[in-house]
Design a protein around this motif. Structure first.
Motif, PDB file in Angstrom:
ATOM      1  N   LYS A  72       1.024  -1.179  -0.014  1.00 52.14           N
ATOM      2  CA  LYS A  72       0.048   0.220   0.067  1.00 52.14           C
ATOM      3  C   LYS A  72       0.706   1.257  -0.090  1.00 52.14           C
ATOM      4  O   LYS A  72       0.705   2.253  -0.581  1.00 52.14           O
ATOM      5  CB  LYS A  72      -0.902   0.025   1.348  1.00 52.14           C
ATOM      6  CG  LYS A  72      -2.084  -0.976   1.139  1.00 52.14           C
ATOM      7  CD  LYS A  72      -3.001  -0.602   2.487  1.00 52.14           C
ATOM      8  CE  LYS A  72      -4.206  -1.548   2.293  1.00 52.14           C
ATOM      9  NZ  LYS A  72      -4.999  -1.427   3.724  1.00 52.14           N
ATOM     10  N   TYR A  73       1.924   1.171   0.936  1.00 51.48           N
ATOM     11  CA  TYR A  73       2.700   2.496   1.098  1.00 51.48           C
ATOM     12  C   TYR A  73       4.228   2.553   0.520  1.00 51.48           C
ATOM     13  O   TYR A  73       4.678   3.548   0.449  1.00 51.48           O
ATOM     14  CB  TYR A  73       2.812   2.837   2.478  1.00 51.48           C
ATOM     15  CG  TYR A  73       1.330   3.260   2.992  1.00 51.48           C
ATOM     16  CD1 TYR A  73       0.602   4.166   2.827  1.00 51.48           C
ATOM     17  CD2 TYR A  73       0.628   2.205   3.859  1.00 51.48           C
ATOM     18  CE1 TYR A  73      -0.574   4.346   3.360  1.00 51.48           C
ATOM     19  CE2 TYR A  73      -0.635   2.478   4.344  1.00 51.48           C
ATOM     20  CZ  TYR A  73      -1.036   3.440   3.851  1.00 51.48           C
ATOM     21  OH  TYR A  73      -2.546   3.886   4.608  1.00 51.48           O
ATOM     22  N   TYR A 108      -0.389  11.023  -4.427  1.00 52.53           N
ATOM     23  CA  TYR A 108      -1.431  10.121  -4.142  1.00 52.53           C
ATOM     24  C   TYR A 108      -2.735  10.467  -3.377  1.00 52.53           C
ATOM     25  O   TYR A 108      -2.764  10.322  -2.203  1.00 52.53           O
ATOM     26  CB  TYR A 108      -0.555   8.869  -3.362  1.00 52.53           C
ATOM     27  CG  TYR A 108       0.610   8.518  -4.088  1.00 52.53           C
ATOM     28  CD1 TYR A 108       0.678   7.845  -5.386  1.00 52.53           C
ATOM     29  CD2 TYR A 108       1.843   8.600  -3.549  1.00 52.53           C
ATOM     30  CE1 TYR A 108       1.885   7.454  -5.817  1.00 52.53           C
ATOM     31  CE2 TYR A 108       2.945   8.417  -4.147  1.00 52.53           C
ATOM     32  CZ  TYR A 108       2.980   7.784  -5.349  1.00 52.53           C
ATOM     33  OH  TYR A 108       4.068   7.486  -5.981  1.00 52.53           O
ATOM     34  N   GLU A 128      -6.497  10.889  -2.379  1.00 49.11           N
ATOM     35  CA  GLU A 128      -7.618  10.220  -1.890  1.00 49.11           C
ATOM     36  C   GLU A 128      -8.591  10.007  -3.271  1.00 49.11           C
ATOM     37  O   GLU A 128      -8.838  10.812  -3.821  1.00 49.11           O
ATOM     38  CB  GLU A 128      -8.405  10.531  -0.899  1.00 49.11           C
ATOM     39  CG  GLU A 128      -9.410   9.756  -0.202  1.00 49.11           C
ATOM     40  CD  GLU A 128      -9.821  10.162   1.245  1.00 49.11           C
ATOM     41  OE1 GLU A 128     -10.104   9.534   2.037  1.00 49.11           O
ATOM     42  OE2 GLU A 128      -9.853  11.552   1.456  1.00 49.11           O
ATOM     43  N   GLU A 130      -6.543   5.784  -5.813  1.00 48.07           N
ATOM     44  CA  GLU A 130      -5.446   4.746  -5.673  1.00 48.07           C
ATOM     45  C   GLU A 130      -5.801   3.744  -6.717  1.00 48.07           C
ATOM     46  O   GLU A 130      -4.775   3.025  -6.762  1.00 48.07           O
ATOM     47  CB  GLU A 130      -6.050   3.997  -4.296  1.00 48.07           C
ATOM     48  CG  GLU A 130      -6.057   4.683  -2.985  1.00 48.07           C
ATOM     49  CD  GLU A 130      -7.370   5.737  -2.821  1.00 48.07           C
ATOM     50  OE1 GLU A 130      -7.104   6.291  -1.709  1.00 48.07           O
ATOM     51  OE2 GLU A 130      -8.117   5.703  -3.586  1.00 48.07           O
ATOM     52  N   SER A 184      -2.111   3.821  -1.839  1.00 54.07           N
ATOM     53  CA  SER A 184      -2.828   4.192  -1.220  1.00 54.07           C
ATOM     54  C   SER A 184      -2.989   5.709  -1.003  1.00 54.07           C
ATOM     55  O   SER A 184      -1.761   6.305  -1.010  1.00 54.07           O
ATOM     56  CB  SER A 184      -2.703   3.624   0.246  1.00 54.07           C
ATOM     57  OG  SER A 184      -3.268   2.189   0.182  1.00 54.07           O
ATOM     58  N   TYR A 185      -3.801   6.488  -0.427  1.00 54.47           N
ATOM     59  CA  TYR A 185      -3.860   7.857  -0.358  1.00 54.47           C
ATOM     60  C   TYR A 185      -2.617   8.086   0.772  1.00 54.47           C
ATOM     61  O   TYR A 185      -2.613   7.670   1.808  1.00 54.47           O
ATOM     62  CB  TYR A 185      -5.234   8.099   0.582  1.00 54.47           C
ATOM     63  CG  TYR A 185      -5.372   9.463   1.204  1.00 54.47           C
ATOM     64  CD1 TYR A 185      -4.936  10.871   0.088  1.00 54.47           C
ATOM     65  CD2 TYR A 185      -5.713   9.561   2.413  1.00 54.47           C
ATOM     66  CE1 TYR A 185      -4.973  12.046   1.056  1.00 54.47           C
ATOM     67  CE2 TYR A 185      -5.842  11.045   2.895  1.00 54.47           C
ATOM     68  CZ  TYR A 185      -5.389  11.974   2.259  1.00 54.47           C
ATOM     69  OH  TYR A 185      -5.636  13.315   2.742  1.00 54.47           O
ATOM     70  N   GLU A 186      -1.890   9.029   0.292  1.00 52.99           N
ATOM     71  CA  GLU A 186      -0.734   9.255   1.126  1.00 52.99           C
ATOM     72  C   GLU A 186      -0.803  11.066   1.358  1.00 52.99           C
ATOM     73  O   GLU A 186      -0.233  11.831   0.350  1.00 52.99           O
ATOM     74  CB  GLU A 186       0.653   9.006   0.644  1.00 52.99           C
ATOM     75  CG  GLU A 186       0.871   7.750   0.682  1.00 52.99           C
ATOM     76  CD  GLU A 186       2.271   7.199  -0.106  1.00 52.99           C
ATOM     77  OE1 GLU A 186       3.118   7.980  -0.154  1.00 52.99           O
ATOM     78  OE2 GLU A 186       2.476   6.127   0.205  1.00 52.99           O
TER      79      GLU A 186
END
Length: 188
Positions: A84-85, A141, A143, A146, A152-154
């Motif tokens: 995800k990150y 990134y 929301e 994705e 993922s949202y960062e």
């Protein structure tokens, strides 16, 4: 790399193994950034009086550093979190020197892979987000994107693309993948 501020780096478009970023500057908080990225970020932080409250966490990373980060994340947090990150080596924007992770200096960090940069709680972060496109930055990134970015949202990860592009991306609510695709299709 020479002023290719729109270079797209992701899981589907890794960098060539021997990629070289533009001129790197060792700046605040011991973070390396591409020269123009550094200058514009410092101007933005100065504009919003954020020099003391916003810290730089990550900037340029070598392929070896990214491999170590990836391996450590898998070991400490597991593969699901890591996917995800944390980008795989050659698939990270941090190799370009155009990406920066930020945090508020008062944030209580548990780890620096996902630092706190909460616009809902912090007026200075809200101001940063309002002004960032004037200085050529995008939230890389966002929301809801994705499925396009693969990450993922960062809320802490920002990318320098230049003022003209950041303003267009903001106005059209496009992530970098969408914008580059539109430019390739001749839509401007």
């Amino acid at each position: 790399m020479k002023n290719n501020y729109l270079i797209l780096v992701n899981q589907e478009q890794p960098l060539p193994r021997f990629f070289q970023p533009g001129q790197l500057i060792l700046g605040r908080d011991n973070v390396y950034l591409e020269e123009q990225t550094h200058l514009k970020l410092m101007a933005l932080l100065n504009e919003i009086d954020g020099q003391q409250s916003i810290r730089l966490v990550n900037g340029f990373r070598s392929i070896e550093e990214q491999q170590l980060l990836y391996d450590t994340s898998v070991k400490e947090f597991g593969m699901t979190y890591t996917k995800k990150y944390v980008a795989k080596p050659l698939c990270s924007e941090h190799h370009t020197g155009l990406a920066v992770d930020l945090t508020t200096s008062l944030a209580n960090e548990t780890h620096l892979i996902s630092p706190e940069f909460d616009w809902q709680k912090n007026k200075l972060v809200q101001l940063f987000l309002t002004k960032m496109s004037d200085f050529g930055f995008i939230q890389r990134y966002p929301e809801g994107k994705e499925h396009l970015t693969g990450i993922s949202y960062e809320p802490w990860h920002f990318r320098y693309v230049g003022r003209q592009h950041s303003k267009k991306m903001q106005a059209l609510d496009l992530c970098l993948e969408e914008y580059v695709l539109q430019l390739g299709a001749g839509v401007q």
